[in-house]
Each structure stands twice: as structure tokens, then as C-alpha cells.
Design an enzyme around this catalytic site. Structure first.
Site, PDB file in Angstrom:
ATOM      1  N   SER A  36       1.098  -1.015   0.259  1.00  0.00           N
ATOM      2  CA  SER A  36      -0.128  -0.098   0.243  1.00  0.00           C
ATOM      3  C   SER A  36       1.124   1.081   0.037  1.00  0.00           C
ATOM      4  O   SER A  36       1.899   1.150   0.668  1.00  0.00           O
ATOM      5  CB  SER A  36      -0.891  -0.331   1.721  1.00  0.00           C
TER       6      SER A  36
ATOM      7  N   TYR B 196      -2.351   5.375  -4.058  1.00  0.00           N
ATOM      8  CA  TYR B 196      -3.830   6.133  -3.570  1.00  0.00           C
ATOM      9  C   TYR B 196      -3.743   7.420  -4.758  1.00  0.00           C
ATOM     10  O   TYR B 196      -1.723   8.292  -4.393  1.00  0.00           O
ATOM     11  CB  TYR B 196      -3.751   6.307  -2.472  1.00  0.00           C
TER      12      TYR B 196
ATOM     13  N   THR C 149      -5.931   2.431  -6.594  1.00  0.00           N
ATOM     14  CA  THR C 149      -7.008   2.221  -6.222  1.00  0.00           C
ATOM     15  C   THR C 149      -8.000   4.304  -6.368  1.00  0.00           C
ATOM     16  O   THR C 149      -7.581   4.617  -6.796  1.00  0.00           O
ATOM     17  CB  THR C 149      -6.723   2.358  -4.365  1.00  0.00           C
TER      18      THR C 149
ATOM     19  N   LYS D 151      -8.691  -0.925  -8.979  1.00  0.00           N
ATOM     20  CA  LYS D 151      -9.513  -1.623  -8.126  1.00  0.00           C
ATOM     21  C   LYS D 151     -10.138  -0.188  -7.284  1.00  0.00           C
ATOM     22  O   LYS D 151     -10.359   0.978  -6.814  1.00  0.00           O
ATOM     23  CB  LYS D 151      -8.218  -1.352  -6.617  1.00  0.00           C
TER      24      LYS D 151
ATOM     25  N   HIS E  69     -13.751  -1.600  -1.108  1.00  0.00           N
ATOM     26  CA  HIS E  69     -12.834  -2.136  -0.510  1.00  0.00           C
ATOM     27  C   HIS E  69     -12.915  -2.184   0.629  1.00  0.00           C
ATOM     28  O   HIS E  69     -13.240  -1.794   2.767  1.00  0.00           O
ATOM     29  CB  HIS E  69     -12.649  -0.184   0.101  1.00  0.00           C
TER      30      HIS E  69
HETATM   31  C1  LIG Z   1      -7.090  -2.133   7.770  1.00  0.00           C
HETATM   32  C2  LIG Z   1      -7.554  -2.198   5.881  1.00  0.00           C
HETATM   33  C3  LIG Z   1      -6.608  -1.012   5.302  1.00  0.00           C
HETATM   34  C4  LIG Z   1      -6.953  -1.300   4.034  1.00  0.00           C
HETATM   35  N1  LIG Z   1      -5.761   0.050   3.232  1.00  0.00           N
HETATM   36  C5  LIG Z   1      -5.769  -0.237   1.947  1.00  0.00           C
HETATM   37  C6  LIG Z   1      -4.803   0.555   1.213  1.00  0.00           C
HETATM   38  O1  LIG Z   1      -4.026   1.448   1.814  1.00  0.00           O
HETATM   39  N2  LIG Z   1      -5.076   0.841  -0.209  1.00  0.00           N
HETATM   40  C7  LIG Z   1      -5.779   0.309  -0.248  1.00  0.00           C
HETATM   41  O2  LIG Z   1      -6.176   0.568  -1.812  1.00  0.00           O
HETATM   42  N3  LIG Z   1      -7.253  -1.116   0.199  1.00  0.00           N
HETATM   43  C8  LIG Z   1      -7.295  -0.366   1.256  1.00  0.00           C
HETATM   44  N4  LIG Z   1      -7.526  -1.398   2.161  1.00  0.00           N
HETATM   45  C9  LIG Z   1      -9.096  -2.048   1.146  1.00  0.00           C
HETATM   46  C10 LIG Z   1      -8.675  -3.761   1.063  1.00  0.00           C
HETATM   47  O3  LIG Z   1      -7.050  -4.056  -0.248  1.00  0.00           O
HETATM   48  C11 LIG Z   1      -9.614  -4.065   0.144  1.00  0.00           C
HETATM   49  O4  LIG Z   1     -10.386  -4.319  -0.373  1.00  0.00           O
HETATM   50  C12 LIG Z   1     -10.631  -5.085   1.322  1.00  0.00           C
HETATM   51  O5  LIG Z   1      -9.608  -5.467   2.779  1.00  0.00           O
HETATM   52  C13 LIG Z   1     -11.000  -6.244   0.975  1.00  0.00           C
HETATM   53  O6  LIG Z   1     -11.959  -6.617   2.190  1.00  0.00           O
HETATM   54  P1  LIG Z   1     -11.584  -8.210   2.559  1.00  0.00           P
HETATM   55  O7  LIG Z   1     -10.969  -7.069   4.060  1.00  0.00           O
HETATM   56  O8  LIG Z   1     -12.803  -8.452   3.761  1.00  0.00           O
HETATM   57  O9  LIG Z   1     -10.488  -9.625   2.180  1.00  0.00           O
HETATM   58  C14 LIG Z   1      -7.882  -1.284   3.171  1.00  0.00           C
HETATM   59  C15 LIG Z   1      -8.228  -2.546   4.209  1.00  0.00           C
HETATM   60  C16 LIG Z   1      -8.247  -2.857   5.559  1.00  0.00           C
HETATM   61  C17 LIG Z   1      -9.111  -4.027   5.914  1.00  0.00           C
END
Ligand SMILES: Cc1cc2nc3c(=O)[nH]c(=O)nc-3n(C[C@H](O)[C@H](O)[C@H](O)COP(=O)(O)O)c2cc1C
Length: 389
Positions: free
Chosen positions: A107, A130, A156, A252, A276
Site C-alpha cells: 500500500s 493512492y 485505487t 481497484k 474496499h
Molecule cells: C485495515 C485495512 C486497511 C486497508 N488499506 C488499504 C490501502 O491502503 N489501500 C487500498 O487500496 N486498500 C486498502 N484496504 C482495502 C483492501 O485492499 C481490500 O479491498 C479489502 O480489505 C478487501 O476486503 P476484506 O478485508 O474483506 O478481504 C484496506 C483494508 C483494510 C481492512
């Protein structure tokens, strides 16, 4: 040490070992958390067709995502602040993914920097961007990812503005945690986390501090990111970023057929059907419910991936059977990481692969590319009669 047989086992250990602030950060959705809940409960509505007397020798979960070989159709999703879930969390996760033979996505909001991860791994990883208003910073960030050998860029699109997560506001989420009495009391029962954290120099946002103009200390960082995420991002800018990267690009955060069509036209290699993890637009439909419609719209034009709500190999199987070429897990590996670092992420991946492999066999399929709708029992109306006015 308890025997780990499913992701829920890892979650229980994770909850005990990681400060509440970071557990809550992962284990939450925006506002009422309806979308967060439905991401998982919608998977439960789909059932599998049991088939028998099919030769199940010589099975494999191996396949490809964006032309890269993967041991199973699962990548580690980009997750911010992994280095707060476990000291050097990004490095632990990347190493586990590398050894397992699946992609790790770093990330933008990671604690370990692109260079930190590249130096401590031997295979290329993916980088998630981002989009920021500071174009110079974005250009330099992409160059750093190129120089580190990142083999795909994940852009994203669903976080131009942040969805409110109540717990983060109430907990005063920060990296590292502020030395308040509440945090000290919490940390006193998570001493292993603290000891590991004291042994690493990586406790701030490694891709940002020291690289972005005017961010030298962590206290200004949240302010900076709130101002920096680009609210003016549009398809023209997306096209420019794809051109700038000049390599494999994955978009994404697509959850709508019209956006999927735009994404297919703009020149990306794949899209990720995602909300997300229920952290942005609460009230949006789950990814798995939207997948069939998006497949109908663009399935023959672009590679489609899915995330949000995957907690088992069966969830992976259902996504692939509905047309996705690959999936991503977020929380499922974060639980493992917080529970026991690299070994915990490996546990999570093993659990998912075993479930995928066994379920595939019991559905009468030996290979991932043999999975199709025929293995599923989807309830009538699952895709919904959700009317646009
Ligand atoms: C704690 C956390 C932080 C996240 N940070 C980012 C991020 O920095 N960039 C991003 O594109 N998605 C981020 N996401 C979304 C994840 O990439 C992903 O879309 C999501 O976790 C999928 O759902 P799941 O946790 O149910 O598998 C984050 C998700 C979580 C749970």
C-alpha cells in the site's frame, strides 16, 4: 499453541495480541457497517453442487493473474499500516506471499517503504497507488516503485475521500499510537507487540515521511494525507497514470457496470471488483453480488478480479466460479499477521488453499480453470432486483 484450522482461529489470537486501536482499524466498516457485514454474509448465500465419482487425482490450484503465475488465484490486498499490526508487517507479509507463490501488494500507506520491502524480498511485488494532488510526489513514487522492480501497479479509485469509520475517530487512530493513559493501559496487555515494535526503526509511513514535501514528522501526516488524496481524480487522470506507469496496471474499487466499461476502455490490464472491504460507501452492494453483472458487462474485454469479504477457500472458489480470474484477501491475512507475523500469514494462506483444493475436488473439479457457474447453486434473485429509479 492452538491448532489453526481456519481464519477465525487466527482472528481470535490476533484480537488478543494487537492493540485495540489497530484491531478496530482492521475490523470495521464505514458508518452502519452494512456493506462490511454483507460482504461476508452474501458469500454464505451461495451453495455448492456436490459431485461424486469424478477422478480427483492430479489436482492443482495454480493459475495466472495478469499473466503472472500464482500458486492459487489469491493475492494479498493492499492494506495500510501493516507495520502497526506487527512490527515490520509489510516485510513479513511480502515474504510469506513470496514463499507461497502469490502476489503481495504494498500500500501507499504502508509503514515499511517500497525500498525496505524490495531489499528484504527476492521476487517482484505489486504496488498500490493512492492518487494525490501533489503530482511531483506521485511521479517520484511511481519511479521508486519502478526502480524497486514492482511488476504491477494497482490504482485505487474508491478512496478520493475517506468513508467515516466511527471506531478510528473514537480511538484517535495514529501511527505510532500517542502516549495517552488509555493507550498505555491497552499496551500493557499486548507486551509482545510492544517489544517487537521497540526493535524496529519502522514506525511511520515509510513511503511518505521524508519523501513528500512538508512531511518530516508523523504528527503532520494525517493532516497531510487528508489534504493530499486527490478529490479531482477523473478518467483522464487515470489514463495519464496508466501511461506514466507504462506496465501492468490494475484498477481497484470498481463496483458498477458503467465504471467497469470505462475501466476496460482506459487501457488497464485488470479491474478489481471491490467496495474496499466495506470501508467506503456503506450501503453499496457486496462485491460478490455485483460480480455477475460486471462479468456480463466487461468479462470479455478485461480480466476481472474480486475482493471484499473473502474469508475462506470456498469464497475464492465461488468468486472464480462466477467469473473472476483472481481474488485478494485483506483482513484474512491481517489476522494472521497480527497473530504471529510471517508464520501467521502463511497459516492464513495454507488454510485458504486447503479449503479451495478440497472444495474443488468435492465439486468434481481438478483445476481452477475448470471452475464455472455449474459448480454453484445461486439462490434466485441473488443478483438482485435492485432497481435504479
Ligand atoms: C485495515 C485495512 C486497511 C486497508 N488499506 C488499504 C490501502 O491502503 N489501500 C487500498 O487500496 N486498500 C486498502 N484496504 C482495502 C483492501 O485492499 C481490500 O479491498 C479489502 O480489505 C478487501 O476486503 P476484506 O478485508 O474483506 O478481504 C484496506 C483494508 C483494510 C481492512
Amino acid at each position: 499453541m492452538p491448532v489453526i484450522t481456519n481464519i477465525e482461529d487466527l482472528k481470535r489470537i490476533y484480537r488478543r495480541r494487537v492493540p485495540k486501536m489497530f484491531y478496530d482499524y482492521a475490523e470495521s466498516g464505514s458508518w452502519t457497517e452494512q456493506t462490511f457485514r454483507e460482504n461476508t454474509s452474501d458469500f454464505d448465500q451461495i451453495r455448492l453442487r456436490q459431485r461424486v465419482a469424478v477422478d480427483m487425482t492430479g489436482r492443482s490450484t495454480a493459475t495466472q493473474m495478469v499473466g503472472q503465475d500464482v500458486a492459487m488465484p489469491v493475492a494479498l490486498a493492499p492494506v495500510g499500516l501493516l507495520g502497526m499490526q506487527h512490527a515490520d508487517g509489510e516485510i513479513h507479509s511480502a515474504r510469506a506471499a513470496e514463499k507461497f507463490g502469490i502476489p503481495f501488494t504494498l500500500s501507499t500507506m504502508s509503514i515499511c517503504s517500497i525500498e525496505d520491502v524490495a531489499e528484504r524480498t527476492s521476487k517482484p511485488f505489486w504496488f498500490q497507488l493512492y492518487t494525490m494532488t501533489d503530482e511531483d510526489y506521485v511521479r517520484r513514487l511511481l519511479q521508486r516503485a519502478k526502480d524497486a522492480g514492482c511488476s504491477a501497479l494497482v490504482i485505487t479509485l474508491d478512496l478520493q475521500i475517506i468513508g467515516q469509520r466511527h471506531k478510528d475517530l473514537k480511538n484517535g487512530l495514529s501511527a505510532p499510537p500517542k502516549p495517552t493513559l488509555k493507550n498505555w493501559i491497552d499496551l500493557s496487555t499486548r507486551w509482545m507487540w510492544g517489544i517487537n515494535m521497540l526493535q524496529t526503526p519502522r514506525r511511520q509511513f515509510g513511503n511518505i515521511v521524508g519523501h513528500a514535501e512538508g512531511v518530516d514528522d508523523p504528527s503532520s501526516l494525517f493532516e497531510w494525507t487528508a489534504k493530499q488524496f486527490d478529490p479531482a481524480l477523473d478518467w483522464k487522470k487515470v489514463a495519464k497514470l496508466i501511461e506514466m506507469w507504462d506496465g501492468t496496471t490494475i484498477l481497484k474499487g470498481i463496483l458498477d457496470e458503467e465504471d467497469a466499461r470505462r475501466a476496460a476502455e482506459v487501457g488497464a490490464n485488470a479491474i478489481v471488483v471491490s467496495n474496499h472491504g466495506g470501508r467506503q460507501l456503506d450501503g453499496a452492494l457486496s462485491s460478490i453480488r455485483m460480480l455477475p453483472r460486471i462479468m456480463d458487462a466487461v468479462g470479455d474485454k478485461i480480466e476481472v478480479h474480486l475482493d471484499s469479504g473473502i474469508r475462506s477457500g470456498q469464497d475464492v472458489l465461488k468468486s472464480i466460479a462466477l467469473g473472476a480470474k483472481g481474488t485478494y484477501i485483506g483482513r484474512a491475512f491481517v489476522y494472521g499477521l497480527g497473530a504471529m507475523g510471517e508464520a501467521g500469514v502463511t497459516h492464513a494462506l495454507r488454510v485458504i488453499q486447503k479449503e479451495l483444493d478440497t472444495s474443488m475436488a468435492l465439486c468434481g473439479r481438478r483445476r481452477v480453470d475448470e471452475l464455472d457457474r455449474d459448480v454453484l447453486l445461486v439462490p434466485e434473485g441473488f443478483e438482485g432486483r435492485w432497481q435504479q429509479p
